[in-house]
Design an enzyme around this catalytic site. Sequence first.
Site, short mmCIF file in Angstrom:
data_model
loop_
_atom_site.label_atom_id
_atom_site.label_comp_id
_atom_site.label_asym_id
_atom_site.label_seq_id
_atom_site.Cartn_x
_atom_site.Cartn_y
_atom_site.Cartn_z
N GLY A 126 -15.72 37.28 -3.81
CA GLY A 126 -15.92 36.77 -5.01
C GLY A 126 -16.74 35.43 -5.51
CB THR A 127 -15.90 32.20 -3.97
OG1 THR A 127 -14.73 32.10 -3.99
CG2 THR A 127 -16.71 30.82 -3.53
CG ASN B 13 -7.98 33.75 -12.46
OD1 ASN B 13 -8.67 33.58 -13.12
ND2 ASN B 13 -7.51 32.43 -11.61
CB SER C 143 -13.10 39.58 -4.68
OG SER C 143 -12.39 39.48 -3.67
CB CYS D 183 -7.14 32.70 -5.31
SG CYS D 183 -7.99 32.25 -6.88
N1 PLP Z 1 -12.96 35.20 -9.60
C1 PLP Z 1 -11.63 35.35 -10.00
C2 PLP Z 1 -11.48 35.48 -11.32
C3 PLP Z 1 -10.78 35.16 -8.99
O1 PLP Z 1 -9.54 35.52 -9.26
C4 PLP Z 1 -11.02 34.90 -7.59
C5 PLP Z 1 -9.86 34.91 -6.71
O2 PLP Z 1 -8.73 34.49 -6.88
C6 PLP Z 1 -12.43 34.76 -7.35
C7 PLP Z 1 -13.39 34.91 -8.38
C8 PLP Z 1 -12.71 34.40 -5.81
O3 PLP Z 1 -12.79 35.50 -5.04
P1 PLP Z 1 -12.86 35.46 -3.51
O4 PLP Z 1 -11.49 35.02 -3.15
O5 PLP Z 1 -13.13 36.86 -3.04
O6 PLP Z 1 -13.59 34.44 -3.18
#
Ligand code: PLP
Length: 373
Positions: free
Chosen positions: A72-73, A141, A189, A310
């Site tokens: 997701g990042t 989140n 993600s 996270c």
């Molecule tokens: N966006 C949101 C809303 C999230 O909660 C998270 C991770 O907690 C991410 C992006 C990032 O995703 P990833 O861990 O796959 O990089």
Amino acid sequence: MSTASVYLDHNASSPLRPAALDAMVEALRSGGNPSSVHRMGRAARARIDAARRQVAALVGALPAEIVFTSGGTEANNLALAGAGRRRVLVSAVEHDSVLKAVPDAEIIPVDRDGVVDLAALERSLAASEEAALVSVMFANNETGALQPIGEIVRLARAAGALVHCDAVQGAGRAPIEMHGLGVDYLSLSAHKLGGPAGVGALAVRAGAPLSTDRRGGGQESSRRAGTENVAGIAGFGVAAKEAYGGLAIDGWRAGLEGALLNIAPDARIFGAGAPRLDNTTCISMPGVRAETQVMALDLSGICVSAGAACSSGKVTRSATLTAMGVDAAVADTALRISLGWNSAQQDIERLIAAWRELYIRVGRSDMSRARAA
Ligand code: PLP
């Protein structure tokens, strides 16, 4: 008492679904580079193609609109930089992978439930002629609060802006139709829905601009260079397919929250006034710091989070709750409970019992100490 762990931290990471693990093991055993033309390469390519269809189906996108990423990042960073708009508007409650990707973004405030202030967004859009990109998440989140994406798209379109939506927490938990919503970019993600960590996707509406400064091969139709993580992508695809129906936890959140409020009537549920994901409860335990709660519950075999786990192992005050106007002392007592695909009713019962025990042991004694002081 059962000694098995109770895992209620799906917003941090959902456990890997067995079928996703099987698909990953099979892909790892088979090997092959999806760019190779021989049979091994073609088999690897077929796994990616299947996963692309499965991930696209989860969010109502076309398979060709899916760009696989490392999570997701990366999907958020790719959208925010790749849309090519210098002017970016983001909500105050976005994940760090949005907020830190555009440090000079204009911040759109939220109300006390964490929902974007649409009038403020409209004013900001009107404040400049320069075409913008608006980035607002599907679901938060920490609180699970859902944003009015349809309304946001309508305002953005009227101002000629593109829209990115971070749907990392929403996918597989609430129905999402990318084209129905009208967004240009949608981040996903795998590890939030029972796939592996380190894999994700950006769905890019056909025709939406997407540039990248990542140099290398022509993978992902030249939108994301680098040999694909075939096993991770295969696991993502299977998890997305299983997550399609959503979570079978109807009514559980109301039962959980009712029980916790019964124990501590002065507890506060954050985002309670907004539509929210069914799987997420963010609640204060009056007088007890979140890290104390997390450690005590862990000793009882229950895994939950304080704020957004996270982004870091250490507990820092929640920027989301701060943006919602929550007092610092109250924000520091906020616990996040998040359910997922393998949650069971008895998990909730164990959490409620442990929360009650902790509240009676620590919360009330802390409060009586405070009163006596
Ligand atoms: N966006 C949101 C809303 C999230 O909660 C998270 C991770 O907690 C991410 C992006 C990032 O995703 P990833 O861990 O796959 O990089």
